[in-house]
Design a protein around this motif. Sequence first.
Motif, PDB file in Angstrom:
ATOM      1  N   LYS A   1      41.153  12.187 -96.884  1.00  0.00           N
ATOM      2  CA  LYS A   1      42.188  13.192 -96.650  1.00  0.00           C
ATOM      3  C   LYS A   1      43.078  13.173 -97.882  1.00  0.00           C
ATOM      4  O   LYS A   1      44.014  12.385 -97.985  1.00  0.00           O
ATOM      5  CB  LYS A   1      42.983  12.870 -95.386  1.00  0.00           C
ATOM      6  CG  LYS A   1      44.025  13.916 -95.028  1.00  0.00           C
ATOM      7  CD  LYS A   1      44.684  13.605 -93.683  1.00  0.00           C
ATOM      8  CE  LYS A   1      45.672  14.697 -93.295  1.00  0.00           C
ATOM      9  NZ  LYS A   1      46.275  14.435 -91.952  1.00  0.00           N
TER      10      LYS A   1
ATOM     11  N   ILE B   1      44.805  20.316 -98.662  1.00  0.00           N
ATOM     12  CA  ILE B   1      44.326  19.020 -98.177  1.00  0.00           C
ATOM     13  C   ILE B   1      42.814  19.022 -98.394  1.00  0.00           C
ATOM     14  O   ILE B   1      42.082  19.785 -97.751  1.00  0.00           O
ATOM     15  CB  ILE B   1      44.643  18.788 -96.691  1.00  0.00           C
ATOM     16  CG1 ILE B   1      46.136  18.988 -96.417  1.00  0.00           C
ATOM     17  CG2 ILE B   1      44.174  17.398 -96.259  1.00  0.00           C
ATOM     18  CD1 ILE B   1      47.036  17.952 -97.032  1.00  0.00           C
TER      19      ILE B   1
ATOM     20  N   GLN C   1      38.861  17.065 -99.203  1.00  0.00           N
ATOM     21  CA  GLN C   1      38.021  15.954 -98.752  1.00  0.00           C
ATOM     22  C   GLN C   1      37.635  15.019 -99.887  1.00  0.00           C
ATOM     23  O   GLN C   1      37.433  13.820 -99.669  1.00  0.00           O
ATOM     24  CB  GLN C   1      36.730  16.486 -98.120  1.00  0.00           C
ATOM     25  CG  GLN C   1      36.896  17.205 -96.806  1.00  0.00           C
ATOM     26  CD  GLN C   1      35.553  17.704 -96.278  1.00  0.00           C
ATOM     27  OE1 GLN C   1      34.743  18.239 -97.037  1.00  0.00           O
ATOM     28  NE2 GLN C   1      35.319  17.519 -94.986  1.00  0.00           N
TER      29      GLN C   1
ATOM     30  N   THR D   1      43.765   8.318 -96.273  1.00  0.00           N
ATOM     31  CA  THR D   1      44.652   9.285 -96.925  1.00  0.00           C
ATOM     32  C   THR D   1      44.915   8.888 -98.370  1.00  0.00           C
ATOM     33  O   THR D   1      45.155   7.706 -98.674  1.00  0.00           O
ATOM     34  CB  THR D   1      45.988   9.378 -96.171  1.00  0.00           C
ATOM     35  OG1 THR D   1      45.731   9.864 -94.845  1.00  0.00           O
ATOM     36  CG2 THR D   1      46.962  10.309 -96.863  1.00  0.00           C
TER      37      THR D   1
ATOM     38  N   ASP E   1      47.460   7.305 -92.026  1.00  0.00           N
ATOM     39  CA  ASP E   1      47.658   8.713 -92.353  1.00  0.00           C
ATOM     40  C   ASP E   1      49.146   9.037 -92.361  1.00  0.00           C
ATOM     41  O   ASP E   1      49.781   9.173 -91.316  1.00  0.00           O
ATOM     42  CB  ASP E   1      46.935   9.597 -91.339  1.00  0.00           C
ATOM     43  CG  ASP E   1      46.957  11.073 -91.727  1.00  0.00           C
ATOM     44  OD1 ASP E   1      47.727  11.440 -92.649  1.00  0.00           O
ATOM     45  OD2 ASP E   1      46.231  11.865 -91.110  1.00  0.00           O
TER      46      ASP E   1
END
Length: 641
Positions: free
Chosen positions: A38, A54, A56, A91, A590
């Motif tokens: 993320k 955002i 991948q 993240t 996250d």
Amino acid sequence: MNKKAIGWLLMLWGLGLIAGSVAQAQQVPGDMVLFNGKIVTVDDHSFSSQLGTIAQAMHVQDGKILHIGNNAQIRAMAGPNTKVIDLKGRTVIPGFILTHEHPWDWNAVTPLLVKKVLTDDIVVVRTMDGSPEENLRAFPAALTEAVSKAKPGQWIYFIFTLGKKYEYGARGNVRWGRAFLDPKVFDVLDGKRITKEQLDKAAPNNPVLLRDVFVGTLTNQKAIDESLKVFPDPGMNPYAPTPPGVEYAGSPARSPMRWMLQSVILRDHYPQLVEIMRLGNEWWAGYGMTTYGSNAYDPANLKVYRDLDHKGQMPIRNMWTWNWRPEYMYTDPFFMTDITSRVGEGTDYLWFGGGIVSTGMECTTAEPLPSSKLAKIADLQIDAARRSCNFAPGTYASKLMYQYIKAGGRFVNMHTAGDEDIDNMMKIIVQASKDAGMTDEEIRAKRHGFDHSPMWPRPDQVPMFKRYGFLADGNAFEIYQDAPATFEIFGETASGWVVPKKRLVEAQIYNTFEMDRALLTTDLTVFNGLSWMMNRKGWDGKVYAQDQAVDRQTALKIATIWGAYYVLREKVLGSLEQGKWADFAVLDRDYLTVPEDDIANTRVLMTVVGGKVVHLVPSLAKEIGLQPTGAMVQLGPAAQY
């Protein structure tokens, strides 16, 4: 300019501290693909709470971000020598930019770093942990033991920590801090509880330095004598006698805490100093900080950083700013022309950002509340502070600042405390700029900035910030440490002047982030600072000026992309976008979805600067097939992750 000042100027040229930029030694960052993550790019640079894309996956090559996209797109770009990392949903955020931080100060008071490098045969180093009362009781015996181990003439250095939660910190960037409300907290090194005479008597044959992990210092006469051998001029050393009729601006660089270890104690141990500095920067990378801004304070600091930079060994990036002998340098036309024209010069890891003159004092337009229980106890201290403006019209500091701005200097990285000196400094900047023939647009282009924000801006100061493009750094620690006493002394209105992030964001003013504390001696991290901007909680657990809180998305922008604007590198820093430097952190949770109360518990698993891994905890290292690295892993708490 007198001969002594010219001598100092020549010394600085000789050290390369005023030299032009030198090409950085070649680093060889690897080719890396990160996928299944993320990746919070922060590619929305606006003043909204939107963070933008955002993604991948991300492709890093030659120290820069080559592509951002989805898993399929980016994984297809991996070659036979590409390091491919499965993030497993973790993240990734841009590296933090702390625009007023002092690793060169805090490294010197981090016991784990100092003791790693300085053995007793070099410097006798001792640490005092615990409460102020416990330290006072334990110190006499500890000093006797240290003296017994020291050879005649050898330095003895004591570090007084302030608690794992900084719970014994007496004050912050304003003097009305926790000590006003908490009887367990006081300044051990005020010269009254432990005295210079006590140190002289106990250590007649050894120079002794006592230092807490904020700004407190105490020395014996032997230490003072040694300092005068290195810095004999009162423009740098407050222990030197001041010639009659000579004025000094009160530069923060005159404080012995800035240079005593680096330039005096370790003057014959340069390799050890370099290693302490290098390890300290690696440790900061463990918090996810990849860039910071700071006054250089001391020639030794800048020499170390230049040497590391030229060898390609700077773990993180630094915008350094000038803070050295303004009484001489700012009155010399050649030097003034040189320094004001060098803003932005340097390498990818070390560049020049501007300069300051002195410090903005606590002087404030706020009136103490008659009903405050502290009004009588602290009346003299508070009254003296709130009426003492360093940049009031006619002061020496105001005259030097006028000259510097009129010559075209960028005024930035300045310690500022009370709102009234902010009024004074803004007026000086505008007047000097107009007298130099600058337009409003040209003033805005300078990006002048003020730091800390412990008691400014007032709402009525915001339009002037906006008109002239002034930047507002903000020390989140002031919310935690000083908001309770500010509220008790001055009331609710003034507590809303303590790091008022919401006010600045709504006015679309670039405002940035700092901690300005020796985090390395505590269990606190940069994420505690982000949390304080969101919850506005003081050390007493109460909430202060909740209307100035920001959400987590805005806090992240404050600590990343807006900081890039402050350090003059927004085109290559602050967000994860194609072509920008690959500076980022991988987190253990996250940031965007965990409960707000859990954000402070976030830990950084990996930090990458310019495509190089500079911090990597053992658990993730094993998973991705790399070796753990970084000072926080080698010496500190990250080894357990």
